[in-house]
Write a protein that holds these residues in place. Sequence first.
Motif, short mmCIF file in Angstrom:
data_model
loop_
_atom_site.label_atom_id
_atom_site.label_comp_id
_atom_site.label_asym_id
_atom_site.label_seq_id
_atom_site.Cartn_x
_atom_site.Cartn_y
_atom_site.Cartn_z
N VAL A 30 3.40 7.34 -2.16
CA VAL A 30 2.05 6.54 -3.30
C VAL A 30 1.38 5.45 -2.74
CG1 VAL A 30 3.13 4.68 -4.88
CG2 VAL A 30 4.46 6.40 -4.95
N LEU A 31 1.59 5.12 -1.38
CA LEU A 31 0.65 4.13 -0.69
C LEU A 31 -0.75 5.39 -0.72
CD1 LEU A 31 2.23 1.68 1.50
CD2 LEU A 31 1.35 1.23 -0.76
N TRP A 48 11.84 9.76 1.55
CA TRP A 48 10.88 9.68 2.63
C TRP A 48 9.47 8.79 1.77
CZ3 TRP A 48 9.99 12.51 7.09
CH2 TRP A 48 10.09 13.58 7.04
N ASN A 49 9.79 8.93 0.82
CA ASN A 49 8.71 7.69 -0.01
C ASN A 49 8.79 6.51 0.26
OD1 ASN A 49 6.06 7.85 -1.42
ND2 ASN A 49 7.05 9.67 -3.03
N ALA A 50 10.46 6.08 0.25
CA ALA A 50 10.77 4.68 0.78
C ALA A 50 10.62 4.31 1.95
CB ALA A 50 12.04 4.84 0.69
N SER A 51 10.31 5.41 3.23
CA SER A 51 9.62 5.37 4.22
C SER A 51 8.75 4.53 4.33
CB SER A 51 9.75 6.93 5.18
OG SER A 51 8.99 6.69 5.32
N ILE A 52 7.49 4.67 3.82
CA ILE A 52 6.21 3.63 3.74
C ILE A 52 6.35 2.10 3.91
CG2 ILE A 52 4.12 4.06 2.69
CD1 ILE A 52 4.99 6.55 3.62
N VAL A 53 7.61 1.90 3.25
CA VAL A 53 7.61 0.20 3.22
C VAL A 53 9.07 0.33 3.49
CG1 VAL A 53 6.88 0.31 0.31
CG2 VAL A 53 9.35 0.93 0.61
N GLY A 103 6.18 6.36 8.02
CA GLY A 103 6.55 6.01 6.92
C GLY A 103 5.97 4.86 7.35
N ALA A 104 6.02 3.70 8.88
CA ALA A 104 5.16 2.74 8.90
C ALA A 104 3.86 3.42 9.64
CB ALA A 104 6.46 2.17 10.75
N TYR A 105 3.96 4.33 10.05
CA TYR A 105 2.27 5.06 10.47
C TYR A 105 1.08 5.07 9.37
CZ TYR A 105 -0.99 8.59 12.39
OH TYR A 105 -2.79 8.69 12.34
N ILE A 106 1.53 6.21 8.03
CA ILE A 106 1.00 5.67 7.17
C ILE A 106 0.54 4.43 6.05
CG2 ILE A 106 1.23 6.57 4.33
CD1 ILE A 106 2.61 8.98 5.61
N GLY A 163 -6.52 9.30 9.44
CA GLY A 163 -5.12 9.26 9.72
C GLY A 163 -4.49 9.27 8.20
N ILE A 164 -4.53 8.93 7.56
CA ILE A 164 -4.13 9.26 6.09
C ILE A 164 -3.67 9.96 5.76
CG2 ILE A 164 -4.02 8.90 3.99
CD1 ILE A 164 -5.94 5.62 4.05
N ILE A 165 -4.83 11.20 5.68
CA ILE A 165 -4.65 12.63 5.81
C ILE A 165 -3.66 13.51 6.41
CG2 ILE A 165 -6.21 14.80 4.74
CD1 ILE A 165 -8.56 13.04 4.55
N TRP A 166 -3.95 13.15 7.70
CA TRP A 166 -2.92 13.87 8.66
C TRP A 166 -1.66 12.96 8.71
CZ3 TRP A 166 -2.31 17.99 10.65
CH2 TRP A 166 -1.77 18.28 11.60
N GLY A 167 -1.10 11.94 7.84
CA GLY A 167 0.13 11.91 7.70
C GLY A 167 0.42 11.85 6.50
N ILE A 168 -0.04 12.40 5.80
CA ILE A 168 0.39 12.94 4.37
C ILE A 168 0.65 14.09 4.42
CG2 ILE A 168 0.23 13.25 1.74
CD1 ILE A 168 -1.36 10.42 1.53
#
Length: 580
Positions: A108-109, A510-515, A532-535, A546-551
Amino acid sequence: MSVFATNISKHRFGIIDILLMAFIFVLLYAVLHLGASMSVPFSPKDQIDISLDPALLPYYAGRSLLRMFIAFGASLLFTLVYGYIAAKSKAAEKVLVPLLDILQSVPVLGFLSATITAFMALLPGSLMGVELASIFAIFTGQAWNMTFSFYHSLIIVPKDLEEAAAVLRLNWWQKFIHLELPFSVIGLVWNSMMSFGGGWFFLAASEAISVLGQNIRLPGVGSYLALAVEAGDMRAIFYSILTMVLMIILVDQFFWRPLVVWSQKFKMELSEAADLPSSFVYNILQRSIVINFFRAYLLNPLARSFGSLFDRFAGLSETAVIGVKKVSNVSLLTVLFKIGCWILFLSWISGPAQEAFNLIAGMQKAQLLNVFQLGFYTLGRVLICICLGALWTIPVGVRIGLSPRLSKILQPIVQIAASFPANMLFPFITILFLKYQVNFEWGSISLMMLGTQWYILFNVIAGAMAIPNDLLEAAAIYKLTGWQKWKFLIFPSIFPYLITGAITASGGAWNASIVSEIVSWHETQLTATGLGAYISQVTAQGDWAGIIWGITVMCVFVVVINRLVWRRLYQLAEVKYHLD
């Protein structure tokens, strides 16, 4: 007309109808008032002040609920259209289902990074742009689970019912309304509840947006909580949690519980269970003169007109398809059509894709490989989450689904636990981690589980509730108990739903790993090694490369796992565990 007259003779206009009319009036007024507040002038330089005054929480709660239901309406429409096309067209299925895998894996982020800028550019000078970005973020937390459930229900419709529809010569619209949609209702209702809970999970992230170097806050319970956490105000955090619990209870009792009771009408069985789910709201709506009046003079005529319109359209579309098939070079036309679609798609995506490629190409090789390595750390946590979640959700879900009495007691509790945004508990859990010096590399798994295990539970409950009562009676006659009952009845019946829950739980993890892989309390921050932490970090920094590559890496991991594991289990459920 006669049905309405019968209801009048049975029930008289009373205090319940007066209260119901007042409730409808207040609800419409609140929607109009809150909706008007969504389009006020706005500028990033002139931010909206969020106050920690508890007296404003009812207003903030109303704003949050309005976003949630708008996103849910969009998710339901998306589910019906996308899921139907994917289930009915083999050619579309090969594209849409893998695309759905990718969409549910994009965090989502990551969406917010692009959509907040796009919506603000689309509606400059208006808060509506930011509101649409927030609603879109909530939509991404709701739509994929519902779509997977609906798609799966459509592909496991019993063959004898399909044959009956063919014998009756139902067109695609009649078949959808009278067979496919009713067959999918139970699973769709329970997955909608879960998806609504998924929207709560990302409420704080969608209302308190810190992206591309800007902090944008919308009035809502999520932004209230974010401000309270930043200030370390435990009193305000408590008020926000209390407000959230009250909202979840009210939505459950006035919206979801009546839907669960209503959905039991579509259960496939020859005999009816003695103990059925109940809802006081549903009973009131059934007896209300006001509701029966609207149903008889407004809803039913509209439904008939809408159905007649689509019935004619379905007949014309099927006639057109038959005419096209008679053309000798139909294959050539199909190939040319597909080539044209691909050319349009590639021309549309070529510009952004080239820009993204240039950004990624500027990154160092070691950094690119490191992101892949981080993906394996998060993958390990996702698999552990699913395994640990399945250990308790399968027996508990079956128990709740097979016992209407237990479901009546536990559904509100489960709904609160599933809908309550787990990230609201993160500050308290972070304090415990700091106090007891818990290794956050492992502790982050528990945070991920708080938001993902419910996908499995709700699907198992839906699968257990969908077991026909005649099969349960047959199991009792043959004295199947314990492991035999699980092996020959329960597990085969819930297996398709279990796989759906596991797929959506995987995407949710996977989505929850962001937070979940990066949390903070005051100035202290806990970070786990993972994608998740990286994104989350590159999103806050506004690092587009970094955003594009991480996603991209996250999408690759999700699609590969889905292709190798979940899709094969899906096919097994469709072929072997198919109720006919």
